[in-house]
Structure formats: structure tokens, C-alpha cells
Design a protein around this motif. Structure first.
Motif, PDB file in Angstrom:
ATOM      1  N   VAL A  63       0.846  -1.197   0.000  1.00 28.02           N
ATOM      2  CA  VAL A  63       0.000   0.000   0.000  1.00 28.02           C
ATOM      3  C   VAL A  63       0.883   1.249   0.000  1.00 28.02           C
ATOM      4  N   GLY A  64       1.935   1.220   0.802  1.00 27.07           N
ATOM      5  CA  GLY A  64       2.839   2.371   0.878  1.00 27.07           C
ATOM      6  C   GLY A  64       3.557   2.623  -0.431  1.00 27.07           C
ATOM      7  N   LYS A  65       4.028   1.562  -1.070  1.00 20.98           N
ATOM      8  CA  LYS A  65       4.716   1.716  -2.353  1.00 20.98           C
ATOM      9  C   LYS A  65       3.776   2.245  -3.431  1.00 20.98           C
ATOM     10  N   ALA A  66       2.573   1.684  -3.475  1.00 20.07           N
ATOM     11  CA  ALA A  66       1.601   2.136  -4.471  1.00 20.07           C
ATOM     12  C   ALA A  66       1.215   3.593  -4.223  1.00 20.07           C
ATOM     13  N   GLY A  67       1.055   3.956  -2.950  1.00 19.11           N
ATOM     14  CA  GLY A  67       0.720   5.339  -2.613  1.00 19.11           C
ATOM     15  C   GLY A  67       1.831   6.300  -2.975  1.00 19.11           C
ATOM     16  N   GLY A  68       3.072   5.902  -2.725  1.00 22.36           N
ATOM     17  CA  GLY A  68       4.217   6.748  -3.076  1.00 22.36           C
ATOM     18  C   GLY A  68       4.326   6.973  -4.566  1.00 22.36           C
ATOM     19  N   GLU A  69       4.116   5.908  -5.343  1.00 21.35           N
ATOM     20  CA  GLU A  69       4.167   6.041  -6.799  1.00 21.35           C
ATOM     21  C   GLU A  69       3.049   6.947  -7.307  1.00 21.35           C
ATOM     22  N   LYS A  70       1.861   6.776  -6.736  1.00 23.63           N
ATOM     23  CA  LYS A  70       0.722   7.605  -7.142  1.00 23.63           C
ATOM     24  C   LYS A  70       0.987   9.076  -6.798  1.00 23.63           C
ATOM     25  N   TRP A  71       1.541   9.345  -5.601  1.00 21.58           N
ATOM     26  CA  TRP A  71       1.825  10.713  -5.154  1.00 21.58           C
ATOM     27  C   TRP A  71       2.842  11.373  -6.085  1.00 21.58           C
ATOM     28  N   LYS A  72       3.857  10.620  -6.482  1.00 23.40           N
ATOM     29  CA  LYS A  72       4.867  11.171  -7.388  1.00 23.40           C
ATOM     30  C   LYS A  72       4.288  11.491  -8.754  1.00 23.40           C
ATOM     31  N   SER A  73       3.303  10.707  -9.177  1.00 23.30           N
ATOM     32  CA  SER A  73       2.730  10.928 -10.504  1.00 23.30           C
ATOM     33  C   SER A  73       1.707  12.068 -10.527  1.00 23.30           C
ATOM     34  N   LEU A  74       1.226  12.504  -9.360  1.00 25.51           N
ATOM     35  CA  LEU A  74       0.248  13.591  -9.317  1.00 25.51           C
ATOM     36  C   LEU A  74       0.898  14.920  -9.691  1.00 25.51           C
ATOM     37  N   SER A  75       0.129  15.763 -10.350  1.00 32.35           N
ATOM     38  CA  SER A  75       0.620  17.104 -10.672  1.00 32.35           C
ATOM     39  C   SER A  75       0.381  18.025  -9.475  1.00 32.35           C
ATOM     40  N   ALA A  76       0.922  19.222  -9.558  1.00 31.74           N
ATOM     41  CA  ALA A  76       0.781  20.188  -8.467  1.00 31.74           C
ATOM     42  C   ALA A  76      -0.686  20.560  -8.239  1.00 31.74           C
TER      43      ALA A  76
END
Length: 142
Positions: free
Chosen positions: A72-85
Motif C-alpha cells: 500500500v505504501g509503495k503504491a501510494g508513493g508512486e501515485k503521489w509522485k505521478s500527481l501534478s501540483a
């Protein structure tokens, strides 16, 4: 010349009393005093952790069988990095709002803590004690 001779040293077996003392000393050393105040307000979450609160809910809905916290943490981190400002903006705003509330609560806590002790902290000037001392010497010499 002769070669080096190895000498074996006979070791005494430690006495029971010495072992007890060592164990007692070791247990005393392990005790540490906590410097944090347990009644202090908890720090607010950052924007990422506000995002993770929502992400965990959606992730559990999509993958109900997965119980791995690291996944869950890895998936969340990847998703957060892919989000725009712009996509991160609501989470950042929520985090700033929680931080503002935390600052207010922390100030009240510190006032309450200082009020209970009955000691008022002396207000310090912007100069360090060395600068104040140097100024006093200069005035005395002139």
C-alpha cells in the motif's frame, strides 16, 4: 633469531557474583528517561500523509485481499509522485490548515505548561551573551 613464541593465557571462569553485577549494571543502563511531554499535542500530518488517508481507503476497496502494508505504501508513493501540483493542491491545503490549528494548540499548551510551573522565562535580546559582554567592555574602555 628464533621465531615468535605463542603464549596461551589461562582464563579464569567468571564468578557468579561478577556475572550478577554485570547483569545489574546492564539493566540500569537500558533505562532511559523520555524527554518528550506525553500531554503535548501531536504534530499534524504532511500533505503526503493526508493523501495516504484517502488512498488507503480506495486501495482497500480495489484490492480487499491485499493486507501488505508495504504494498500500500509503495503504491501510494508512486501515485503521489505521478500527481501534478494541481492534483496535490487540496491535500496541501488540508495539511496547511491542520498545521495552523496545531500551532494554535501548541501555543496554548506551552502557555499552560509555563503557567503551571510559575516561572516566567526571561526575554532574551537578539544579541548573544558574548556580544553583550563585548559591548560592555567597549563602553568601559571609552
Amino acid at each position: 633469531m628464533k621465531g615468535l613464541r605463542t603464549i596461551s593465557i589461562a582464563h579464569k571462569k567468571p564468578e557468579a557474583e561478577m556475572l550478577k553485577k554485570r547483569k545489574a549494571d546492564a539493566s540500569v543502563k537500558k533505562v532511559k528517561v523520555s524527554k518528550k511531554n506525553s500531554g503535548a499535542p501531536k504534530r499534524p500530518p504532511s500533505a503526503f500523509f493526508v493523501f495516504m488517508e484517502d488512498f488507503r481507503k480506495t486501495y482497500k476497496e480495489n484490492f480487499p485481499d491485499n493486507k501488505s502494508v508495504s504494498a500500500v505504501g509503495k503504491a501510494g508513493g508512486e501515485k503521489w509522485k505521478s500527481l501534478s501540483a494541481t492534483e496535490k493542491a487540496p491535500y496541501v491545503a488540508t495539511a496547511l490548515k491542520k498545521k495552523a490549528e496545531y500551532v494554535i494548540v501548541l501555543e496554548e499548551f506551552n502557555k499552560k505548561l509555563n503557567g503551571n510551573e510559575g516561572e516566567a522565562k526571561p526575554e532574551e535580546s537578539e544579541k548573544s551573551s558574548a556580544e553583550v559582554h563585548d559591548d560592555g567592555e567597549q563602553e568601559a574602555s571609552s
